[in-house]
Enzyme design. Structure first.
Site, mmCIF file in Angstrom:
data_model
loop_
_atom_site.group_PDB
_atom_site.id
_atom_site.type_symbol
_atom_site.label_atom_id
_atom_site.label_comp_id
_atom_site.label_asym_id
_atom_site.label_seq_id
_atom_site.Cartn_x
_atom_site.Cartn_y
_atom_site.Cartn_z
ATOM 1 N N ASP A 228 39.820 -72.954 111.545
ATOM 2 C CA ASP A 228 40.433 -74.033 112.268
ATOM 3 C C ASP A 228 42.029 -73.967 112.221
ATOM 4 O O ASP A 228 41.778 -75.203 112.429
ATOM 5 C CB ASP A 228 39.022 -75.134 111.238
ATOM 6 C CG ASP A 228 37.691 -75.165 112.303
ATOM 7 O OD1 ASP A 228 38.175 -74.912 113.149
ATOM 8 O OD2 ASP A 228 37.310 -75.923 111.201
ATOM 9 N N GLU A 229 42.451 -73.321 112.205
ATOM 10 C CA GLU A 229 43.824 -72.952 111.330
ATOM 11 C C GLU A 229 44.690 -72.285 112.639
ATOM 12 O O GLU A 229 45.929 -71.726 112.439
ATOM 13 C CB GLU A 229 43.890 -72.564 109.972
ATOM 14 C CG GLU A 229 43.566 -73.349 109.181
ATOM 15 C CD GLU A 229 44.115 -73.700 107.846
ATOM 16 O OE1 GLU A 229 45.211 -72.688 107.845
ATOM 17 O OE2 GLU A 229 43.364 -74.307 107.077
#
Length: 300
Positions: free
Chosen positions: A244-245
């Site tokens: 999620d980055e």
């Protein structure tokens, strides 16, 4: 009445056979726009749209996106690209030509929740997504009737951490068989391995049900409710090996308050997720995005 979406796609391809896009990234210096415009003019191309951005006019990086029309482009494309190599070398350009008669082929991955899938299919049926949806892959059977009703191949592949390697091998095989260009994770609730992600760098678009970097990982609405947030949102981003980055493409939020429990937050969140994912996918397909490190330049 049965609608032949493949025939519609072929007609659209023919309509845009003389249209193309050029994306360029290079060190900033005076004269770049003039050189690029002159190149297109010298090949009898008419610029339809132009967007540019510089991180720093003196020592920064310059980004630009052109869309242009050129008569007999299919016959001239090879010569134009060869001529452009000289300019690219002189200005240290990273670049790519995209031809609008060549539509990217997409695969959609989905789990139980179908709201994002339905939004993508609706936009595709309307002709608002420049893609051919080659197949849908899911670890649940929920979406099968929706997908097959539109004549799109549907593959049910059960997935969990114990069989992840075998699952991803089968997924990669299908993606290669169907010649897929871009993968769309429409609430596919499985973590992808580094090996899988490495096959498709900057070609996997995810929707995360949180306004990242807040509430990374699972259960963001429950955690948002427990924290008493006043804004909830969703983030669409390219997938990298950092959970999620990856580079963020689009985000949106809506205001909530103490009267909204976790279930109400989820309902509001699903509406945000749908529109954020569709925007991100549309911009990718329209070649409006340049990835720069862990950020994106998005030409609206």
């Amino acid at each position: 009445m049965n609608i032949d979406y493949n025939e519609m796609s072929n007609q659209e391809n023919k309509e845009f056979e003389n249209r193309a896009r050029l994306l360029v990234k290079c060190p900033d210096k005076p004269g770049i726009v003039s050189v690029l415009s002159s190149f297109l003019h010298n090949h009898d191309a008419n610029i339809i749209e132009s967007n540019q951005f510089s991180t720093d006019p003196e020592n920064g990086t310059f980004f630009i996106r052109f869309e242009y029309h050129c008569d007999n482009l299919q016959q001239k494309a090879v010569e134009m690209e060869k001529d452009f190599e000289i300019i690219a070398e002189d200005y240290q350009m990273q670049y790519r030509f995209y031809y609008r008669n060549v539509r990217e082929r997409s695969a959609i991955f989905v789990s139980k929740e179908t709201h994002c899938l339905l939004e993508l299919l609706w936009e595709w049926q309307n002709g608002d997504l420049e893609t051919d949806i080659a197949l849908v892959i899911s670890n649940h059977e929920t979406a099968r009737p929706i997908v097959e009703a539109l004549g799109i191949p549907f593959y049910y592949i059960p997935a969990n951490k114990d069989i992840r390697k075998q699952v991803e091998e089968e997924q990669i095989r299908l993606i290669e068989e169907y010649k897929v260009d871009v993968l769309i994770l429409a609430r596919y609730m499985q973590i992808l391995t580094p090996d899988f992600v490495s096959h498709f760098e900057n070609r996997i678009i995810n929707i995360h049900h949180s306004f990242l970097p807040a509430f990374i990982g699972a259960g963001p609405y429950e955690r948002a409710f427990a924290r008493g947030v006043k804004l909830i949102g969703a983030t669409s981003h390219y997938v990298t090996n950092d959970l999620d980055e990856g580079p963020i493409i689009e985000q949106d939020v809506e205001r909530v308050d103490h009267r909204d429990d976790a279930e109400k937050l989820k309902k509001i969140g699903r509406q945000i997720e749908r529109r954020v994912l569709v925007k991100a996918v549309r911009w990718h397909l329209e070649n409006r995005i340049i990835v720069e490190g862990n950020k994106t330049i998005v030409f609206h």
